[in-house]
Design a protein around this motif. Sequence first.
Motif, short mmCIF file in Angstrom:
data_model
loop_
_atom_site.label_atom_id
_atom_site.label_comp_id
_atom_site.label_asym_id
_atom_site.label_seq_id
_atom_site.Cartn_x
_atom_site.Cartn_y
_atom_site.Cartn_z
N UNK A 144 0.86 -1.18 0.00
CA UNK A 144 0.00 0.00 0.00
C UNK A 144 0.91 1.24 0.00
N UNK A 145 0.57 2.20 -0.83
CA UNK A 145 1.45 3.37 -0.95
C UNK A 145 1.59 4.17 0.35
N UNK A 146 0.65 3.94 1.31
CA UNK A 146 0.76 4.65 2.60
C UNK A 146 1.62 3.90 3.62
N UNK A 147 2.17 2.77 3.23
CA UNK A 147 2.94 1.97 4.18
C UNK A 147 4.36 2.47 4.36
N UNK A 148 5.15 1.68 5.09
CA UNK A 148 6.58 2.00 5.28
C UNK A 148 7.33 1.58 4.02
#
Length: 160
Positions: A77-81
Amino acid sequence: MRVTICAVGRLKSGPERDLSARYIDRFAKFGPSQGLDFNRVIELPESRASNANTRMRDESAAIEAALPGDSLLVVLDERGKAPGSEQFAEMLGNWRDAGRRDLAIAIGGADGHDEALRSKADAVLSFGRMTWPHQVVRILLAEQLYRAATILAGHPYHRS
Ligand SMILES: C[S@@+](CC[C@H](N)C(=O)[O-])C[C@H]1O[C@@H](n2cnc3c(N)ncnc32)[C@H](O)[C@@H]1O
Protein backbone atom coordinates in the motif's frame (compact mmCIF):
# COMPACT_ATOMS: atom_id res chain seq x y z
CA MET A 1 9.22 -20.24 4.49
CA ARG A 2 6.67 -20.40 1.68
CA VAL A 3 5.92 -17.12 -0.06
CA THR A 4 2.49 -16.59 -1.65
CA ILE A 5 1.49 -13.56 -3.71
CA CYS A 6 -2.20 -12.74 -3.48
CA ALA A 7 -3.46 -10.18 -5.99
CA VAL A 8 -6.84 -8.68 -6.79
CA GLY A 9 -7.18 -8.57 -10.57
CA ARG A 10 -5.83 -10.67 -13.38
CA LEU A 11 -2.55 -10.08 -15.14
CA LYS A 12 -3.46 -10.53 -18.81
CA SER A 13 -1.01 -11.95 -21.35
CA GLY A 14 1.49 -9.31 -22.36
CA PRO A 15 4.75 -7.66 -21.32
CA GLU A 16 3.74 -7.12 -17.66
CA ARG A 17 2.86 -10.78 -17.22
CA ASP A 18 6.05 -11.87 -19.00
CA LEU A 19 8.34 -9.68 -16.89
CA SER A 20 6.63 -10.61 -13.64
CA ALA A 21 6.89 -14.32 -14.59
CA ARG A 22 10.59 -13.90 -15.39
CA TYR A 23 11.38 -12.58 -11.88
CA ILE A 24 9.05 -15.06 -10.18
CA ASP A 25 10.87 -17.82 -12.01
CA ARG A 26 14.25 -16.47 -10.86
CA PHE A 27 12.95 -16.20 -7.28
CA ALA A 28 11.48 -19.72 -7.43
CA LYS A 29 14.87 -21.09 -8.55
CA PHE A 30 17.11 -19.02 -6.26
CA GLY A 31 14.89 -18.64 -3.14
CA PRO A 32 15.12 -22.24 -1.83
CA SER A 33 18.88 -21.86 -1.26
CA GLN A 34 17.92 -19.15 1.26
CA GLY A 35 14.95 -20.98 2.79
CA LEU A 36 12.45 -18.98 0.72
CA ASP A 37 10.12 -21.19 -1.30
CA PHE A 38 7.83 -19.60 -3.84
CA ASN A 39 4.34 -21.06 -3.37
CA ARG A 40 2.04 -19.50 -5.98
CA VAL A 41 0.24 -16.42 -7.19
CA ILE A 42 -3.41 -16.33 -6.17
CA GLU A 43 -5.43 -14.03 -8.45
CA LEU A 44 -8.79 -12.93 -7.09
CA PRO A 45 -11.59 -11.36 -9.14
CA GLU A 46 -12.36 -7.67 -8.65
CA SER A 47 -15.57 -7.02 -6.73
CA ARG A 48 -18.47 -5.85 -8.90
CA ALA A 49 -20.15 -3.90 -6.08
CA SER A 50 -21.21 -0.36 -7.06
CA ASN A 51 -19.75 1.25 -3.93
CA ALA A 52 -15.98 1.62 -3.49
CA ASN A 53 -16.03 0.83 0.24
CA THR A 54 -18.01 -2.34 -0.41
CA ARG A 55 -15.59 -3.33 -3.18
CA MET A 56 -12.61 -2.85 -0.85
CA ARG A 57 -14.36 -4.81 1.91
CA ASP A 58 -15.30 -7.67 -0.46
CA GLU A 59 -11.81 -7.86 -1.95
CA SER A 60 -10.02 -7.71 1.41
CA ALA A 61 -12.31 -10.45 2.77
CA ALA A 62 -11.51 -12.56 -0.33
CA ILE A 63 -7.77 -12.04 0.26
CA GLU A 64 -8.07 -13.20 3.89
CA ALA A 65 -10.12 -16.23 2.90
CA ALA A 66 -7.63 -17.26 0.19
CA LEU A 67 -4.48 -17.20 2.32
CA PRO A 68 -2.85 -20.28 3.79
CA GLY A 69 -3.87 -20.51 7.49
CA ASP A 70 -1.58 -18.76 9.98
CA SER A 71 0.24 -16.80 7.25
CA LEU A 72 2.20 -13.72 8.06
CA LEU A 73 0.50 -11.00 6.04
CA VAL A 74 2.28 -8.18 4.24
CA VAL A 75 -0.06 -5.68 2.59
CA LEU A 76 1.34 -3.52 -0.20
CA ASP A 77 0.00 0.00 0.00
CA GLU A 78 1.45 3.37 -0.95
CA ARG A 79 0.76 4.65 2.60
CA GLY A 80 2.94 1.97 4.18
CA LYS A 81 6.58 2.00 5.28
CA ALA A 82 9.07 2.07 2.42
CA PRO A 83 12.00 -0.20 3.30
CA GLY A 84 15.14 -0.32 1.22
CA SER A 85 15.86 -3.60 -0.57
CA GLU A 86 18.36 -4.64 2.11
CA GLN A 87 15.82 -3.93 4.87
CA PHE A 88 13.20 -5.92 2.99
CA ALA A 89 15.64 -8.83 2.69
CA GLU A 90 16.33 -8.56 6.44
CA MET A 91 12.59 -8.68 7.21
CA LEU A 92 12.20 -11.84 5.13
CA GLY A 93 15.27 -13.37 6.75
CA ASN A 94 13.98 -12.59 10.25
CA TRP A 95 10.56 -14.14 9.56
CA ARG A 96 12.23 -17.19 8.03
CA ASP A 97 14.58 -17.51 11.02
CA ALA A 98 11.64 -17.19 13.42
CA GLY A 99 10.34 -20.41 11.85
CA ARG A 100 7.30 -18.91 10.14
CA ARG A 101 5.87 -21.37 7.65
CA ASP A 102 3.94 -19.01 5.37
CA LEU A 103 4.24 -15.43 4.23
CA ALA A 104 1.54 -13.90 2.04
CA ILE A 105 1.99 -10.59 0.24
CA ALA A 106 -1.22 -8.89 -0.89
CA ILE A 107 -1.72 -6.48 -3.80
CA GLY A 108 -5.05 -4.65 -3.84
CA GLY A 109 -7.45 -3.81 -6.65
CA ALA A 110 -8.23 -0.43 -8.22
CA ASP A 111 -9.65 0.90 -4.92
CA GLY A 112 -6.88 -0.47 -2.71
CA HIS A 113 -7.19 -2.44 0.52
CA ASP A 114 -9.82 -2.07 3.20
CA GLU A 115 -8.57 -0.39 6.40
CA ALA A 116 -9.50 -3.52 8.39
CA LEU A 117 -7.03 -5.61 6.35
CA ARG A 118 -4.31 -2.99 6.67
CA SER A 119 -4.69 -2.94 10.45
CA LYS A 120 -4.52 -6.76 10.68
CA ALA A 121 -1.38 -6.97 8.56
CA ASP A 122 2.00 -7.84 10.09
CA ALA A 123 3.50 -5.13 7.86
CA VAL A 124 2.17 -2.54 5.42
CA LEU A 125 4.90 -1.85 2.87
CA SER A 126 5.18 0.74 0.13
CA PHE A 127 7.14 1.00 -3.10
CA GLY A 128 7.14 4.78 -2.65
CA ARG A 129 4.34 7.29 -2.21
CA MET A 130 3.28 7.31 -5.84
CA THR A 131 0.42 5.03 -6.86
CA TRP A 132 1.39 2.31 -9.34
CA PRO A 133 -0.93 0.18 -11.44
CA HIS A 134 -1.35 -3.28 -9.92
CA GLN A 135 0.34 -4.82 -13.00
CA VAL A 136 3.51 -2.80 -12.33
CA VAL A 137 3.37 -3.66 -8.61
CA ARG A 138 3.37 -7.37 -9.54
CA ILE A 139 6.62 -6.82 -11.45
CA LEU A 140 8.21 -4.71 -8.68
CA LEU A 141 7.30 -7.26 -6.02
CA ALA A 142 8.62 -10.23 -8.03
CA GLU A 143 11.90 -8.43 -8.67
CA GLN A 144 12.29 -7.39 -5.02
CA LEU A 145 11.67 -10.96 -3.84
CA TYR A 146 14.39 -12.21 -6.18
CA ARG A 147 16.69 -9.35 -5.14
CA ALA A 148 16.03 -10.10 -1.44
CA ALA A 149 17.04 -13.74 -1.92
CA THR A 150 20.27 -12.67 -3.64
CA ILE A 151 20.99 -10.18 -0.82
CA LEU A 152 20.53 -12.91 1.79
CA ALA A 153 22.93 -15.09 -0.24
CA GLY A 154 25.55 -12.35 -0.66
CA HIS A 155 25.15 -12.79 -4.43
CA PRO A 156 26.47 -9.89 -6.57
CA TYR A 157 23.11 -9.29 -8.36
CA HIS A 158 22.50 -6.62 -5.71
CA ARG A 159 25.14 -3.92 -5.43
CA SER A 160 24.71 -1.46 -2.62
C1 LIG B 1 -4.03 1.02 -8.39
S1 LIG B 1 -3.46 0.64 -6.79
C2 LIG B 1 -4.83 1.15 -5.76
C3 LIG B 1 -4.76 2.55 -5.36
C4 LIG B 1 -5.86 2.94 -4.41
N1 LIG B 1 -6.36 4.21 -4.78
C5 LIG B 1 -5.43 3.02 -2.96
O1 LIG B 1 -5.73 3.99 -2.31
O2 LIG B 1 -4.79 2.08 -2.47
C6 LIG B 1 -3.61 -1.12 -6.71
C7 LIG B 1 -2.74 -1.77 -5.69
O3 LIG B 1 -1.38 -1.64 -6.11
C8 LIG B 1 -0.54 -1.59 -4.96
N2 LIG B 1 0.23 -0.34 -5.02
C9 LIG B 1 0.07 0.72 -5.85
N3 LIG B 1 1.00 1.65 -5.61
C10 LIG B 1 1.78 1.17 -4.60
C11 LIG B 1 2.92 1.67 -3.91
N4 LIG B 1 3.45 2.84 -4.17
N5 LIG B 1 3.45 0.88 -2.94
C12 LIG B 1 2.94 -0.32 -2.65
N6 LIG B 1 1.85 -0.84 -3.27
C13 LIG B 1 1.28 -0.10 -4.23
C14 LIG B 1 -1.44 -1.67 -3.73
O4 LIG B 1 -1.50 -3.01 -3.28
C15 LIG B 1 -2.77 -1.20 -4.29
O5 LIG B 1 -3.84 -1.70 -3.52
